[in-house]
Scaffold this motif. Structure first.
Motif, short mmCIF file in Angstrom:
data_model
loop_
_atom_site.label_atom_id
_atom_site.label_comp_id
_atom_site.label_asym_id
_atom_site.label_seq_id
_atom_site.Cartn_x
_atom_site.Cartn_y
_atom_site.Cartn_z
N LYS A 196 -0.54 -6.04 -10.46
CA LYS A 196 0.50 -5.21 -10.14
C LYS A 196 0.13 -3.82 -9.84
O LYS A 196 0.39 -3.14 -8.67
CB LYS A 196 1.29 -4.83 -11.60
N LYS A 197 -1.11 -3.38 -10.62
CA LYS A 197 -1.92 -2.30 -10.23
C LYS A 197 -2.38 -2.22 -8.82
O LYS A 197 -2.51 -1.28 -8.12
CB LYS A 197 -2.73 -1.87 -11.34
N ALA A 198 -3.23 -3.47 -8.55
CA ALA A 198 -4.06 -3.51 -7.37
C ALA A 198 -3.01 -3.58 -6.11
O ALA A 198 -3.24 -2.91 -5.03
CB ALA A 198 -4.69 -4.88 -7.41
N PHE A 199 -1.89 -4.23 -6.35
CA PHE A 199 -0.81 -4.28 -5.17
C PHE A 199 -0.29 -2.81 -5.00
O PHE A 199 -0.41 -2.51 -3.81
CB PHE A 199 0.26 -5.15 -5.52
N ARG A 200 -0.10 -2.11 -6.14
CA ARG A 200 0.60 -0.81 -5.64
C ARG A 200 -0.36 0.23 -5.33
O ARG A 200 0.07 0.84 -4.30
CB ARG A 200 1.00 -0.21 -7.17
N LYS A 201 -1.75 0.09 -5.59
CA LYS A 201 -2.66 0.85 -5.09
C LYS A 201 -2.86 0.68 -3.52
O LYS A 201 -2.86 1.43 -2.69
CB LYS A 201 -4.08 0.79 -5.70
N LEU A 202 -3.01 -0.52 -2.82
CA LEU A 202 -3.18 -1.01 -1.75
C LEU A 202 -1.80 -0.92 -0.80
O LEU A 202 -1.90 -0.47 0.35
CB LEU A 202 -3.40 -2.45 -1.80
N ALA A 203 -0.56 -0.97 -1.49
CA ALA A 203 0.53 -0.91 -0.92
C ALA A 203 0.74 0.80 -0.40
O ALA A 203 1.05 0.78 0.70
CB ALA A 203 1.67 -1.41 -1.52
N ARG A 204 0.37 1.38 -1.32
CA ARG A 204 0.43 2.98 -1.03
C ARG A 204 -0.49 3.44 -0.19
O ARG A 204 -0.34 3.93 1.05
CB ARG A 204 0.17 3.82 -2.08
N LYS A 205 -1.72 2.60 0.18
CA LYS A 205 -3.10 2.95 1.09
C LYS A 205 -2.40 2.49 2.64
O LYS A 205 -2.62 3.20 3.53
CB LYS A 205 -4.13 2.20 0.65
N TYR A 206 -1.79 1.50 2.48
CA TYR A 206 -1.61 0.61 3.80
C TYR A 206 -0.13 0.78 4.12
O TYR A 206 0.32 0.02 5.04
CB TYR A 206 -1.88 -0.71 3.86
N HIS A 207 0.78 1.53 3.42
CA HIS A 207 2.14 1.83 3.74
C HIS A 207 2.22 2.24 5.23
O HIS A 207 1.84 3.31 5.34
CB HIS A 207 2.90 2.51 2.90
N PRO A 208 3.36 1.59 6.20
CA PRO A 208 3.23 2.10 7.36
C PRO A 208 3.50 3.41 7.79
O PRO A 208 3.32 4.13 8.69
CB PRO A 208 4.02 1.09 7.99
#
Lengths: 327, 83
Positions: free
Chosen positions: A24-36
């Motif tokens: 969950k943490k890894a997803f949130r971190k990456l999703a924030r980084k790569y959010h369009p």
């Protein structure tokens, strides 16, 4: 032939024994980084965002993760990746690779579509009997409508907010001749497409037989996980971390929504877990112009490390306060 | 291009589904489809007909199984949301 194997653990940058919380943490971190919305290279970020979402979709679901780990045990064998011989049985309904159709443009990779896609052939074509469907006597020459086909389509919350056009391809295999046919078409995702809603695409299902009309295609909207928001029907939900003094004394805070930031007034005496509602800041509801609401759940976060000066202030508060939490 | 999710008349729905208008109204009275008659009504109608004809269920059975299928889907959705 099996699609190219996707290493979802590498995509999320977690080990194979990662806990659900790590994922969950890894997803949130990456999703924030790569959010369009925030990335500089929007096109590349969008692709990466979808990859991350797909990896999260599989690894955050215990059942899908178990199936994926079964597949993954053989992924780097010589001669290329092939699913285990007992994969279909182990996979259960929807997990097998024997489906007679294949989607493209749904936001999921070929690998996901083949092993984890929600696609299914269902429905009861008019004029078809039970025996015929399940291998009994076939009445030759009778016109029969094709089955409806259902599949999932990954939609970002921004797409759900504003609507979009999606090019979709659907490859179906004629069960009698074994010939594959690919249909390409545009699907309109309407503004306000809620999670779970099915979009009907008339005539793009299984071809009919004996001159019968084709079935329909139903695309079930799946909202891509977002680092800041979740949805419930047309309502948008956000969790907001606040300091104890902001909760006790009240504050005006800037919070993101899907169409820009807003100033939110946190009333004095707001409790942990309390929900604040901002009307009309959710997803659109149909064509009326009405919109769902924006719900902010307050998380009161306590400081884990305090300076000497802060400690003195907390001690002063303890000495002065009449608050009795266990009274 | 896909169809809009706009409402259909009972006659259009009957034509699209091959189910008589009378049966559609009966399904509506039983709560198997909503009165707004949109594209989802068409899907639910085909499901109800499949259960009634191919699985040889009566309307009470169709109602029970439809309710259970919807509930399973709702719970799947809730689980997915909580993860």
């Amino acid at each position: 032939m099996a699609a190219q194997f996707k290493d979802y653990y590498t995509t999320l940058g977690v080990s194979r024994d990662a806990t659900p919380d790590d994922i969950k943490k890894a997803f949130r971190k990456l999703a924030r980084k790569y959010h369009p919305d925030t990335a500089k290279d929007k096109k590349a970020a969008e692709e990466k965002f979808k990859e991350i979402n797909e990896a999260n979709e599989v690894l955050s679901d215990p059942e899908k993760r178990r199936k994926y780990d079964q597949l993954g045990a053989r992924w780097n064998e010589a001669g290329g990746f092939e699913p285990p011989p007992d994969w279909q049985q182990a996979g259960g309904p929807g997990g097998g690779s024997s489906q007679e159709f294949h989607f493209g443009g749904t936001g999921f990779s070929d690998f996901f579509e083949q092993f984890f896609g929600g696609g299914s052939r269902y429905g009861f074509p008019r004029g078809q009997g039970f025996e015929e469907e399940y291998g009994g006597a076939t009445r030759q020459g009778r016109a029969r409508r094709g089955h409806d086909i259902e599949g999932d389509i990954l939609v970002t919350l921004e797409e759900a907010m504003h609507g979009t056009l999606r090019p979709i391809s659907l490859q179906t295999t004629n069960r009698q001749t074994g010939q594959a046919q690919t249909h390409e078409f545009q699907v309109r995702i309407p503004p306000g497409a809620t999670d779970g809603r099915r979009i009907r695409v008339p005539g793009q299902g299984e071809p009919g037989r004996g001159g019968g009309e084709a079935g329909d295609l139903y695309l079930r909207v799946r909202h891509a996980a977002h680092p800041d928001f979740t949805t419930r029907e047309a309502d948008l939900h956000h969790e907001l971390d606040v300091a104890p003094w902001e909760a006790v004394l009240g504050a005006e805070l800037i919070v993101p929504t899907l169409d820009g930031s807003i100033k939110l007034r946190v009333p004095a005496g707001t409790a942990d877990g309390q929900q604040l509602r901002v009307r009309g800041k959710g997803l659109p509801k149909g064509k009326t112009g009405e919109r769902g609401d924006f719900f902010v759940t307050i998380n009161v976060v306590l400081p884990t490390q305090v300076s000497e000066a802060e400690r003195k202030l907390w001690e002063q508060l303890r000495a002065t306060s009449t608050f009795q939490p266990r009274a | 291009m896909n169809s809009h999710a706009s409402a259909h008349s009972v006659d259009t729905l009957a034509e699209l589904s091959g189910v008589s208008s009378q049966t559609i109204l009966e399904y509506q009275q039983q709560g198997l489809i909503q009165p707004d008659f949109d594209d989802d009504s068409l899907r639910l109608l085909r499901r109800a007909e499949f259960l009634r004809e191919a699985c040889e269920m009566n309307v009470r059975g169709v109602k029970l199984l439809s309710h259970l299928l919807d509930e399973v889907e709702r719970l799947h959705q809730e689980l997915r949301r909580r993860r």
